[in-house]
Design a protein around this motif. Structure first.
Motif, mmCIF file in Angstrom:
data_model
loop_
_atom_site.group_PDB
_atom_site.id
_atom_site.type_symbol
_atom_site.label_atom_id
_atom_site.label_comp_id
_atom_site.label_asym_id
_atom_site.label_seq_id
_atom_site.Cartn_x
_atom_site.Cartn_y
_atom_site.Cartn_z
ATOM 1 N N ALA A 115 96.415 13.344 -10.494
ATOM 2 C CA ALA A 115 95.932 11.823 -10.535
ATOM 3 C C ALA A 115 94.291 11.967 -11.111
ATOM 4 O O ALA A 115 93.722 11.223 -11.940
ATOM 5 N N GLU A 116 93.880 13.172 -10.617
ATOM 6 C CA GLU A 116 92.345 12.953 -11.088
ATOM 7 C C GLU A 116 92.034 13.608 -12.462
ATOM 8 O O GLU A 116 91.311 13.250 -13.245
ATOM 9 N N HIS A 117 93.417 13.977 -13.220
ATOM 10 C CA HIS A 117 93.245 14.476 -14.267
ATOM 11 C C HIS A 117 93.495 13.102 -15.429
ATOM 12 O O HIS A 117 92.778 13.050 -16.419
ATOM 13 N N ARG A 118 94.351 12.394 -15.088
ATOM 14 C CA ARG A 118 94.384 11.223 -15.587
ATOM 15 C C ARG A 118 93.527 10.132 -15.358
ATOM 16 O O ARG A 118 93.141 9.177 -16.324
ATOM 17 N N ALA A 140 90.914 20.383 -20.364
ATOM 18 C CA ALA A 140 92.087 20.975 -20.736
ATOM 19 C C ALA A 140 92.687 22.098 -19.964
ATOM 20 O O ALA A 140 93.956 22.043 -19.957
ATOM 21 N N HIS A 141 91.828 22.603 -19.114
ATOM 22 C CA HIS A 141 92.390 23.669 -18.302
ATOM 23 C C HIS A 141 91.542 23.376 -16.778
ATOM 24 O O HIS A 141 90.831 24.059 -16.555
ATOM 25 N N LEU A 142 92.375 22.467 -16.069
ATOM 26 C CA LEU A 142 91.653 21.828 -14.967
ATOM 27 C C LEU A 142 92.103 22.717 -13.775
ATOM 28 O O LEU A 142 93.571 22.806 -13.342
ATOM 29 N N GLY A 151 97.124 18.575 -19.996
ATOM 30 C CA GLY A 151 97.950 17.465 -19.509
ATOM 31 C C GLY A 151 98.839 17.461 -18.576
ATOM 32 O O GLY A 151 99.819 16.533 -17.822
ATOM 33 N N ARG A 152 99.440 18.982 -18.384
ATOM 34 C CA ARG A 152 100.722 18.799 -17.594
ATOM 35 C C ARG A 152 100.582 19.967 -16.396
ATOM 36 O O ARG A 152 99.750 20.860 -16.419
ATOM 37 N N PRO A 186 83.006 17.235 -7.809
ATOM 38 C CA PRO A 186 83.934 16.602 -6.385
ATOM 39 C C PRO A 186 84.761 15.769 -7.313
ATOM 40 O O PRO A 186 84.494 15.087 -8.141
ATOM 41 N N CYS A 187 86.097 15.582 -6.619
ATOM 42 C CA CYS A 187 86.970 14.642 -6.790
ATOM 43 C C CYS A 187 86.682 13.299 -6.539
ATOM 44 O O CYS A 187 85.555 13.134 -5.891
#
Length: 408
Positions: free
Chosen positions: A210-213, A221-223, A241-242, A378-379
């Motif tokens: 969710a945070e990535h999108r 790219a590398h979270l 993204g995956r 932070p998220c």
């Protein structure tokens, strides 16, 4: 008419990619959509019109640019205000929460439920499904699917919770099967009238997705995401993204990194793991506070950190947990080389309380921390595990909007 039909046929393969661009906020206008898809303006217009006809997005032709701007103003693209939703559910150590989540990660409605999570997972899963079904009935929205976040690694493809350490479930609880069965019993169906399949995943994995999108991880790219919720510590990695879930869905059990060799015994059989050395209970214990039953451990820890940070015992507990967390993060940086780290739950509050201390510990302990320090943020999403659970359901729509919504 023939030209319009040709553009539609050419553009239908782009419906999913176009919807994902709007869903993630990367195509706020039709001009951006045209550029991102690499199609003509006419094809992009046909794609946007079809997504609007499906009730997924809205196209606003009012001018976007300022007065005197050059060129034709582009149509704005947004989420349809009464579009379909996903039913999202989360179970944690202190109860559950159900929600309806629209495109764009928009929380439409939520329903918290507090209960002692029993040893029979079916009991709480049925309760959270009924809460979600009631939200659906009240909203009158179409349901595209359902996702469940649980505090455990979830084995794929079986959908079993292998190590629910902080709830009393047996190892190997069939959460996918129980969730799907509960949805059928509650009468939850998709837009084509079929029973909804209940998809399940680890809560921190889903928070990271969710945070990535939609949140602090957008554009990474590398979270790497590390978080502590009501109990324990979890981690997740998003690559291009995956979610990186490993060969069977069990990757990134970061809570079982040893950060204090002389520490307390962990549920996993080791000692001094991040899971028990850097969660809300560890913080309350280090601060000399006895947790009460009135509210969750996470809420008690947050309130203590926010309201009594000036107290020397609270400040010392904060410093201790930051040092332990930093040690764990440094090890993960050495192994994974992420381009961004985001922290959730109590870890977010610890970062905000003393950001320089945490970043310093990570820099000192990681191989390239001083020369190429990774950003630690932070998220930003409320209820990100719920939003991530909804992403499981929305993925089928993003892959093929026409098939998911029963359109021809």
């Amino acid at each position: 008419m023939t030209q319009t039909r040709t553009r539609l046929e050419r553009g239908r393969s782009a419906l999913g990619p176009a919807l994902e661009l709007v869903h993630t906020g990367r195509a706020p206008t039709r001009a951006v959509l045209t550029a991102e898809l690499g199609v003509t303006r006419a094809t992009a217009g046909a794609v946007a019109a079809e997504l609007e006809a499906l009730g997924l997005i809205q196209v606003d032709s009012r001018p976007l640019g300022s007065a005197g701007a050059q060129g034709r103003p582009s149509h704005r693209l947004g989420i349809a205000p009464r579009g379909p939703v996903a039913l999202a559910a989360q179970v944690h150590a202190d109860g559950f929460r159900a929600a309806l989540v629209g495109l764009g990660g928009q929380l439409v409605a939520t329903a918290p439920g507090c209960m002692t999570v029993p040893a029979d997972p079916a009991h709480v899963i049925d309760a959270v499904v009924e809460a979600g079904a009631e939200l659906l009935r009240e909203s009158g929205r179409r349901c595209v699917g359902a996702g469940l976040a649980v505090p455990s690694a979830v084995a794929e493809p079986e959908g079993t919770a292998l190590n629910p350490l902080h709830v009393a479930w047996p190892a190997g609880a069939p959460v996918h099967e129980l969730f799907t069965r509960g949805l059928a019993a509650a009468g939850v169906t998709n837009p084509v009238g079929e029973p909804v399949e209940g998809l399940a995943g680890n809560d921190v994995n889903l928070a990271a997705l969710a945070e990535h999108r939609h949140g602090a991880g957008r554009g990474s790219a590398h979270l790497l995401c590390v978080a502590t919720g009501h109990r324990g510590v979890g981690g997740a990695l998003v690559l291009d993204g995956r979610l990186h879930t490993g060969s069977a869905g069990l990757a990134l059990e970061v809570g079982h990194l040893t950060v204090n060799p002389e520490g307390r015994p962990c549920h996993c059989g080791s000692r001094g793991c991040l899971d028990i050395e850097a969660d809300p209970l560890a913080f309350l214990t280090a601060a000399g506070r006895d947790p009460g039953p009135e509210v969750s451990l996470l809420q008690q820890a947050r309130e203590l950190l926010r309201d009594e940070y000036a107290d020397p015992s609270v400040r010392a507990a904060s410093d201790l947990l930051i040092d332990r967390l930093g040690l764990g993060l440094a090890g993960l940086v050495n192994i994974l080389n992420p381009d961004r780290i985001i922290l959730g739950g109590l870890h977010r509050e610890l970062l905000e309380a003393d950001p320089e201390r945490l970043r310093s510990v990570v820099a000192e302990r990681s191989l390239w921390g001083r020369s190429g320090g990774v950003p630690i943020l932070p998220c930003t999403l409320d209820h990100n595990s719920l939003v991530g659970a909804a992403e499981l359901a929305w993925q089928r729509v993003l892959d093929d909007p026409l098939a998911a919504l029963g359109a021809v």
